[in-house]
Design a protein around this motif. Structure first.
Motif, PDB file in Angstrom:
ATOM      1  N   VAL A 114       0.496   0.776   9.748  1.00 56.87           N
ATOM      2  CA  VAL A 114      -0.402   1.710   8.519  1.00 56.87           C
ATOM      3  C   VAL A 114       0.361   3.390   7.937  1.00 56.87           C
ATOM      4  O   VAL A 114       0.238   3.383   7.001  1.00 56.87           O
ATOM      5  CB  VAL A 114      -0.996   1.962   9.839  1.00 56.87           C
ATOM      6  CG1 VAL A 114      -2.498   3.441   9.266  1.00 56.87           C
ATOM      7  CG2 VAL A 114      -1.888   1.135  10.351  1.00 56.87           C
ATOM      8  N   VAL A 124       2.315   2.794   4.964  1.00 57.70           N
ATOM      9  CA  VAL A 124       1.431   2.340   3.893  1.00 57.70           C
ATOM     10  C   VAL A 124       0.869   4.003   3.623  1.00 57.70           C
ATOM     11  O   VAL A 124       0.833   4.056   2.043  1.00 57.70           O
ATOM     12  CB  VAL A 124       0.625   1.576   4.545  1.00 57.70           C
ATOM     13  CG1 VAL A 124      -0.924   1.151   3.053  1.00 57.70           C
ATOM     14  CG2 VAL A 124       0.342   0.011   4.239  1.00 57.70           C
ATOM     15  N   ALA A 125       0.326   4.843   4.520  1.00 59.15           N
ATOM     16  CA  ALA A 125      -0.224   5.445   4.088  1.00 59.15           C
ATOM     17  C   ALA A 125       0.720   6.811   3.434  1.00 59.15           C
ATOM     18  O   ALA A 125       0.651   7.209   2.469  1.00 59.15           O
ATOM     19  CB  ALA A 125      -0.161   6.710   5.851  1.00 59.15           C
ATOM     20  N   LEU A 162       1.705   6.182  -0.607  1.00 62.45           N
ATOM     21  CA  LEU A 162       0.058   7.042  -0.093  1.00 62.45           C
ATOM     22  C   LEU A 162       0.145   8.075  -1.074  1.00 62.45           C
ATOM     23  O   LEU A 162       0.420   8.756  -1.819  1.00 62.45           O
ATOM     24  CB  LEU A 162      -1.341   6.920  -0.063  1.00 62.45           C
ATOM     25  CG  LEU A 162      -2.608   7.262  -0.390  1.00 62.45           C
ATOM     26  CD1 LEU A 162      -2.859   6.395  -1.282  1.00 62.45           C
ATOM     27  CD2 LEU A 162      -3.482   7.878   0.772  1.00 62.45           C
ATOM     28  N   LEU A 208      -4.722   3.016  -1.049  1.00 62.93           N
ATOM     29  CA  LEU A 208      -6.185   3.041  -0.322  1.00 62.93           C
ATOM     30  C   LEU A 208      -7.120   1.918  -0.255  1.00 62.93           C
ATOM     31  O   LEU A 208      -7.156   2.316   1.292  1.00 62.93           O
ATOM     32  CB  LEU A 208      -7.247   4.769  -1.930  1.00 62.93           C
ATOM     33  CG  LEU A 208      -8.259   5.150  -0.057  1.00 62.93           C
ATOM     34  CD1 LEU A 208      -7.722   5.478   1.002  1.00 62.93           C
ATOM     35  CD2 LEU A 208      -8.684   6.202  -1.218  1.00 62.93           C
ATOM     36  N   VAL A 245      -5.299   1.006   2.708  1.00 62.45           N
ATOM     37  CA  VAL A 245      -5.099   1.653   4.246  1.00 62.45           C
ATOM     38  C   VAL A 245      -7.098   1.397   4.742  1.00 62.45           C
ATOM     39  O   VAL A 245      -6.233   1.165   5.809  1.00 62.45           O
ATOM     40  CB  VAL A 245      -5.077   3.025   3.521  1.00 62.45           C
ATOM     41  CG1 VAL A 245      -5.080   4.259   5.285  1.00 62.45           C
ATOM     42  CG2 VAL A 245      -3.508   3.601   3.150  1.00 62.45           C
TER      43      VAL A 245
END
Ligand code: HMH
Length: 221
Positions: free
Chosen positions: A55, A58-59, A62, A79, A82
């Motif tokens: 998590v 992936v953030a 972003l 997004l 996420v």
């Protein structure tokens, strides 16, 4: 004239590492129904920990997209990734309770710690968006290719594992991986030789980490 993407050339150049990660003995044993349930449970428990570390990774991708991307559409794709992880974490909790696994007691194994360490290193602002999104795509596509194989033509996957295979083997997940692949190909087309090399090394690196991850749960196969 549509150019062949860099990813397609990598897949042609490195078929064995890719096959090693997407046709692992654990996956073959799910597909032919010979899977030892203890191995499956061990994979499930370890993967829950992995996804929790995934998590923030992936953030971080972003954030890199927001800072570095030349195309605003990238952000929506990431997004979406996420957002779907919230559902994925809930799914892991439900699935674990179905199998009698207490997630709070799961201890990460060595290969899992190593893989989460790689994710953490990729979160550094020094890692380029192109390299990070390449890693992101490989991580997702390995699961997509692996689990789609378990529900494909001629598979004998046990009923109680089909929902798991559908999670990553579905058409929707395949489409999402394709969106990521399109981003990666676009970035690589514009990348410097040095960045291209870094991304290719990352591609191969992630494939090795995926094999080590599957190996943790090989159990008695
Ligand atoms: C180890 N690789 C591993 N776990 C996952 N859940 C995925 C890839 C796909 O998100």
């Amino acid at each position: 004239e549509k150019k062949v993407g860099v990813i397609e050339t990598w897949l042609r150049k490195h078929p064995l590492p890719f096959k090693g990660a997407t046709r692992h003995p654990l996956i073959l044993s799910i597909r032919d129904g010979s899977i030892d349930i203890a191995s499956f449970k061990s994979w499930l428990a370890q993967d829950y920990l992995f996804v929790r570390a995934f998590v923030p990774f992936v953030a971080s991708v972003l954030i890199k997209a927001w800072k570095e991307s030349d195309e605003s559409g990238d952000m929506e794709v990431i997004l979406g990734g996420v957002a779907s992880l919230e559902d994925e974490i809930s799914w892991f909790k439900r699935e674990a309770s179905k199998w009698g696994i207490s997630l709070s007691e799961v201890v990460p194994q060595q290969a899992n710690k190593k893989y989460c360490g790689l994710l953490e290193s990729l979160m550094s602002p020094d890692v380029e968006y192109t390299v990070a999104i390449t890693a992101f795509w490989v991580i997702e596509v390995v699961y997509q290719e692996s689990f789609a194989y378990c529900i494909g033509e001629g598979s004998k996957t046990p009923q109680e594992l089909k929902e798991t295979c559908e999670r990553w083997g579905s058409e929707a997940f395949a489409k999402y991986c394709q969106s990521l692949q399109n981003i990666v190909n676009r970035r690589l087309q514009k990348a410097s030789d040095e960045e291209l090399k870094k991304a290719e090394r990352m591609f191969l690196n992630v494939l090795e980490y995926e094999v080590d991850f599957w190996n943790m749960s090989r159990g008695n196969v």
